[in-house]
Design a protein around this motif. Sequence first.
Motif, mmCIF file in Angstrom:
data_model
loop_
_atom_site.group_PDB
_atom_site.id
_atom_site.type_symbol
_atom_site.label_atom_id
_atom_site.label_comp_id
_atom_site.label_asym_id
_atom_site.label_seq_id
_atom_site.Cartn_x
_atom_site.Cartn_y
_atom_site.Cartn_z
ATOM 1 N N GLU A 80 25.530 49.904 -34.746
ATOM 2 C CA GLU A 80 26.938 49.550 -34.453
ATOM 3 C C GLU A 80 27.778 50.812 -34.351
ATOM 4 O O GLU A 80 28.605 50.962 -33.446
ATOM 5 C CB GLU A 80 27.487 48.653 -35.569
ATOM 6 C CG GLU A 80 27.034 47.203 -35.481
ATOM 7 C CD GLU A 80 27.349 46.395 -36.737
ATOM 8 O OE1 GLU A 80 27.958 46.958 -37.695
ATOM 9 O OE2 GLU A 80 26.965 45.222 -36.782
ATOM 10 N N GLN A 81 27.532 51.709 -35.305
ATOM 11 C CA GLN A 81 28.316 52.955 -35.306
ATOM 12 C C GLN A 81 27.986 53.816 -34.096
ATOM 13 O O GLN A 81 28.878 54.444 -33.503
ATOM 14 C CB GLN A 81 28.020 53.740 -36.578
ATOM 15 C CG GLN A 81 28.622 53.116 -37.823
ATOM 16 C CD GLN A 81 28.517 54.064 -38.983
ATOM 17 O OE1 GLN A 81 27.421 54.458 -39.369
ATOM 18 N NE2 GLN A 81 29.634 54.448 -39.539
ATOM 19 N N LEU A 82 26.697 53.835 -33.745
ATOM 20 C CA LEU A 82 26.290 54.633 -32.582
ATOM 21 C C LEU A 82 26.964 54.095 -31.315
ATOM 22 O O LEU A 82 27.455 54.868 -30.490
ATOM 23 C CB LEU A 82 24.763 54.605 -32.420
ATOM 24 C CG LEU A 82 23.973 55.545 -33.337
ATOM 25 C CD1 LEU A 82 22.478 55.219 -33.286
ATOM 26 C CD2 LEU A 82 24.184 57.003 -32.941
ATOM 27 N N ARG A 83 26.978 52.800 -31.164
ATOM 28 C CA ARG A 83 27.627 52.189 -29.993
ATOM 29 C C ARG A 83 29.115 52.550 -29.966
ATOM 30 O O ARG A 83 29.654 52.917 -28.915
ATOM 31 C CB ARG A 83 27.491 50.657 -30.057
ATOM 32 C CG ARG A 83 26.116 50.136 -29.720
ATOM 33 C CD ARG A 83 25.863 50.172 -28.237
ATOM 34 N NE ARG A 83 24.571 49.537 -27.921
ATOM 35 C CZ ARG A 83 23.827 49.857 -26.879
ATOM 36 N NH1 ARG A 83 24.230 50.784 -26.035
ATOM 37 N NH2 ARG A 83 22.688 49.240 -26.663
ATOM 38 N N ALA A 84 29.740 52.439 -31.127
ATOM 39 C CA ALA A 84 31.176 52.759 -31.210
ATOM 40 C C ALA A 84 31.422 54.224 -30.863
ATOM 41 O O ALA A 84 32.472 54.582 -30.320
ATOM 42 C CB ALA A 84 31.693 52.448 -32.615
ATOM 43 N N PHE A 132 16.549 55.889 -31.144
ATOM 44 C CA PHE A 132 16.820 55.693 -32.575
ATOM 45 C C PHE A 132 15.870 54.653 -33.156
ATOM 46 O O PHE A 132 15.348 54.797 -34.263
ATOM 47 C CB PHE A 132 18.279 55.273 -32.763
ATOM 48 C CG PHE A 132 18.644 55.000 -34.197
ATOM 49 C CD1 PHE A 132 19.060 53.726 -34.594
ATOM 50 C CD2 PHE A 132 18.569 55.984 -35.163
ATOM 51 C CE1 PHE A 132 19.403 53.472 -35.921
ATOM 52 C CE2 PHE A 132 18.896 55.729 -36.488
ATOM 53 C CZ PHE A 132 19.318 54.469 -36.865
ATOM 54 N N ASP A 133 15.651 53.614 -32.375
ATOM 55 C CA ASP A 133 14.729 52.560 -32.790
ATOM 56 C C ASP A 133 13.321 53.123 -33.013
ATOM 57 O O ASP A 133 12.616 52.742 -33.946
ATOM 58 C CB ASP A 133 14.688 51.462 -31.727
ATOM 59 C CG ASP A 133 14.307 50.134 -32.326
ATOM 60 O OD1 ASP A 133 13.518 49.407 -31.696
ATOM 61 O OD2 ASP A 133 14.763 49.846 -33.451
ATOM 62 N N LYS A 166 25.183 62.825 -32.840
ATOM 63 C CA LYS A 166 26.022 61.655 -33.181
ATOM 64 C C LYS A 166 25.705 61.179 -34.600
ATOM 65 O O LYS A 166 26.604 60.929 -35.392
ATOM 66 C CB LYS A 166 25.776 60.504 -32.208
ATOM 67 C CG LYS A 166 26.455 60.651 -30.876
ATOM 68 C CD LYS A 166 26.414 59.349 -30.093
ATOM 69 C CE LYS A 166 27.079 59.510 -28.741
ATOM 70 N NZ LYS A 166 26.205 60.178 -27.758
ATOM 71 N N LEU A 167 24.410 61.051 -34.917
ATOM 72 C CA LEU A 167 24.029 60.531 -36.236
ATOM 73 C C LEU A 167 24.487 61.460 -37.351
ATOM 74 O O LEU A 167 24.966 61.005 -38.386
ATOM 75 C CB LEU A 167 22.503 60.347 -36.314
ATOM 76 C CG LEU A 167 21.965 59.103 -35.626
ATOM 77 C CD1 LEU A 167 20.447 59.157 -35.544
ATOM 78 C CD2 LEU A 167 22.400 57.835 -36.368
ATOM 79 N N ILE A 168 24.342 62.752 -37.122
ATOM 80 C CA ILE A 168 24.765 63.708 -38.144
ATOM 81 C C ILE A 168 26.267 63.596 -38.357
ATOM 82 O O ILE A 168 26.755 63.581 -39.493
ATOM 83 C CB ILE A 168 24.355 65.135 -37.751
ATOM 84 C CG1 ILE A 168 22.837 65.296 -37.922
ATOM 85 C CG2 ILE A 168 25.075 66.178 -38.588
ATOM 86 C CD1 ILE A 168 22.262 66.562 -37.324
ATOM 87 N N LYS A 169 27.018 63.453 -37.273
ATOM 88 C CA LYS A 169 28.470 63.313 -37.386
ATOM 89 C C LYS A 169 28.817 62.022 -38.127
ATOM 90 O O LYS A 169 29.711 61.996 -38.984
ATOM 91 C CB LYS A 169 29.085 63.276 -35.996
ATOM 92 C CG LYS A 169 30.398 64.014 -35.882
ATOM 93 C CD LYS A 169 30.842 64.102 -34.442
ATOM 94 C CE LYS A 169 31.798 65.250 -34.258
ATOM 95 N NZ LYS A 169 32.003 65.611 -32.868
ATOM 96 N N LEU A 170 28.116 60.951 -37.821
ATOM 97 C CA LEU A 170 28.379 59.665 -38.466
ATOM 98 C C LEU A 170 28.066 59.732 -39.953
ATOM 99 O O LEU A 170 28.790 59.193 -40.777
ATOM 100 C CB LEU A 170 27.555 58.552 -37.799
ATOM 101 C CG LEU A 170 28.006 58.162 -36.390
ATOM 102 C CD1 LEU A 170 26.986 57.229 -35.740
ATOM 103 C CD2 LEU A 170 29.373 57.492 -36.429
#
Lengths: 171, 129
Positions: free
Chosen positions: A113-117, A128-129, A162-166
């Motif tokens: 959800e966060q990645l999409r956002a 990612f999956d 993106k993931l690191i930022k999230l």
Amino acid sequence: MTFNDALREVDYHQLMRRLTYYTEQRLRLLNVKSLQGLEAHDIVIETIRKVLEGKRTWKPEVPVTAFLIQTLESETSNLIRDGKKIRPLLEKDNNTGVGASVDLVSAKIHAIEQLRAAGADDIEIYVFDCWIEGVYKPAEIAIELELDIKDVYNALKRLGNKLIKLQDNEN
Amino acid sequence: MKIKNIINEGIKNFALEADDQAVKEALGELLPDMKAYEQKTEKFKKELNFLMMAQDNQKKTDILMEVAKRFEEALLKGTEKPVAMLKQLIASNQGFALNKSFENLTKEEIVEIIKDKNLVELLNKLDEE
């Protein structure tokens, strides 16, 4: 073969790029800009010095680059622990079983959800999956998703950032 | 497995397995000053080469001293095989003139005799004793 001989066989600049890239991203993942005054590049240099001094033992069956990356992973954890006197943020996860699977599923859904956002595209989500399923090697991901390897590299780069930022936002 | 650990595995595998161009581009996007990075990397390369050369030289010296010590001990004990090996080395070493009795060879003289030989091979042969 000695470590020095094995080190001479790898391309020095390529090696430094790989080690520095990993350490830069790892520091971001650990939510720090530097550790005990050392930035990523400094940590890479110090780690190689330590290996040459015999403070870390290399086994000939392990490729030099892989060995140095494993060592950097461990060194950064040690630096964080020594600097902050707290447990490393990344540690062995002993949480297994059904409960853990449910946790991971909810964590995965939340992350997607966060990645999409954050603007992640389908390829990034599929990559990612793959990571969740334990498929990490770019070549294997490319086969799994039937994608060109260059598209996988680009997706990996964007996904990692993106993931690191999230994760950083969540801390 | 925690998400952070999964991300760590992902970036680790990218760093290890992606081709050099992809890693170069990715690194370029992370570093604010690529020139500073390149200068530091080049400087460390010189240090690294020097360190490795110094270690290799030290290792050669250590082996040379070990082999010389073994021959010296063999001379004292009169052990047949090493003594025969040393006599053969003297005979084949045209640059070395033996002006004294064989049994009184000093360690320094033994070093002079063996220093240009295949030291690892000599050590292996001495180990067969």
